[in-house]
Write an enzyme that holds these catalytic residues in place. Structure first.
Site, PDB file in Angstrom:
ATOM      1  N   GLU A  19      -5.426  -5.357   2.000  1.00  0.00           N
ATOM      2  CA  GLU A  19      -5.170  -3.648   2.088  1.00  0.00           C
ATOM      3  C   GLU A  19      -5.229  -3.346   1.091  1.00  0.00           C
ATOM      4  O   GLU A  19      -5.480  -3.916  -0.046  1.00  0.00           O
ATOM      5  CB  GLU A  19      -3.303  -4.879   2.126  1.00  0.00           C
ATOM      6  N   HIS A  30      -4.505  -6.376  -2.032  1.00  0.00           N
ATOM      7  CA  HIS A  30      -3.494  -6.996  -1.642  1.00  0.00           C
ATOM      8  C   HIS A  30      -3.825  -8.074  -1.171  1.00  0.00           C
ATOM      9  O   HIS A  30      -3.877  -8.068   0.541  1.00  0.00           O
ATOM     10  CB  HIS A  30      -2.247  -6.454  -1.169  1.00  0.00           C
ATOM     11  N   ASN A  61       4.556  -4.381   2.857  1.00  0.00           N
ATOM     12  CA  ASN A  61       5.923  -4.340   2.282  1.00  0.00           C
ATOM     13  C   ASN A  61       7.670  -3.231   2.799  1.00  0.00           C
ATOM     14  O   ASN A  61       8.231  -3.466   3.248  1.00  0.00           O
ATOM     15  CB  ASN A  61       6.244  -5.064   1.167  1.00  0.00           C
TER      16      ASN A  61
END
Ligand code: CAA
Length: 283
Positions: A152, A140, A190
């Site tokens: 990530e 990510h 997130n």
């Protein structure tokens, strides 16, 4: 395992940024999308970013030319047939991702690692549609990819240590700093960022302050480079809503309920910068 050739599936904002950093780090890259229009838009964006870097003296004309020479385009996912790594960066739809991973699993050689740049969808579920769940992983990147240092790395339930180590090493080669995260809704980035953005939207919805003032508080008061509502416009309000829904459903806590104003904007087609209207207007 060493990675030489990479396919990036999806030539949007994230995919083109990912393709750029791989090409600049010496990898052979195929940028894949469904049509030439999307591919040419991605390539033009990469050329523009590289030209700016040349003008700023950050890289030379030769660095730019070398990076572009390592980059090719393809409308056929079948061209992943000689790639060591595929990074998928398409829309945040589980159905669409499952279909791409199924196809990649058929085409790609046995050793190929299949990574997803998903911002919140479960890696374990994506991996389960393939016959190589040990070689499926989350990679990510943050937007804008060439600027942000973080990757990530998300381990699905079956991701092997070898796959993880290869992706951690590759992230280092891209001059990024990686963190290891287990596969839970929203991962780390997130799970923390989106509830903050959602709360900023609630603050506007409840009439506490204007979008400009909410953003000013967070920029000048907390030293954030960008206010949460401007950042939401950059991420895309549809993406913000879908991440909040993943958190709400996956963690089952009402603190993750998406703000009704976010839903309303998405229904109106006010998706942020990409539609020229979100919490702000863009020309
Ligand atoms: N592509 C490449 N480079 C870019 C860029 C882009 N899209 N946008 C900006 N840059 C570069 C600029 O060229 C500039 O480079 P130099 O330092 O070499 O001059 C540098 O970034 C800083 O840009 P600016 O000076 O023009 O503007 P700024 O100071 O406002 O910085 C920013 C821009 C780096 C984007 C900054 O506003 C920022 O850090 N914003 C927050 C970014 C963020 O939070 N990203 C995470 C989003 S969440 C996510 O991605 C995860 C998810 O799953 C939703």
């Amino acid at each position: 395992m060493s990675i030489q050739k990479v396919m990036v599936v999806g030539a949007g904002q994230m995919g083109s940024g990912i393709a750029q950093v791989f090409a600049q780090s010496g990898y052979e890259v195929i940028l894949n999308d469904l049509n030439q229009e999307a591919l040419q838009k991605g390539i033009r964006f990469i050329e523009k970013v590289l030209s700016k870097d040349v003008a700023k003296g950050k890289i030379t004309e030769k660095n730019k030319a070398d990076a572009l020479s390592r980059l090719s385009t393809s409308e056929r996912i079948k061209d992943a047939g000689d790639c060591d790594l595929v990074v998928e960066a398409i829309v945040e739809s589980m159905e669409a991702k499952m279909s791409v991973f199924k196809e990649l699993d058929q085409i790609a050689p046995k050793h190929t690692i299949l990574a997803s740049n998903t911002s919140s969808l479960p890696i374990t579920e994506i991996a389960a549609v393939t016959n190589r769940p040990e070689k499926v992983i989350g990679m990510h990147f943050m937007n804008p990819v060439p600027v942000m240092k973080l990757v990530e790395i998300i381990r699905g339930l079956a991701t092997s240590d070898e796959t993880y180590n290869t992706i951690a090493y590759t992230s280092k080669q891209l001059n990024k700093i990686s963190v290891e995260v287990n596969d839970f809704p929203g991962f780390v980035s997130n799970r923390i960022l989106l509830p903050m953005i959602n709360e900023a939207i609630y603050t506007v919805y409840e009439g506490v302050a204007s979008p400009e003032d909410v953003d000013t508080v967070m920029k000048l008061g907390m030293n954030h480079p960008m206010g949460p509502l401007q950042l939401a416009d950059f991420i895309g309000l549809d993406t913000c809503l879908s991440i909040m829904e993943v958190l709400h459903e996956g963690l089952g806590d009402s603190k993750y309920r998406p703000c009704p104003l976010l839903r309303k904007y998405v229904k109106a087609g006010w998706l942020g910068k990409k539609t020229a209207r979100g919490f702000y207007e863009y020309s």
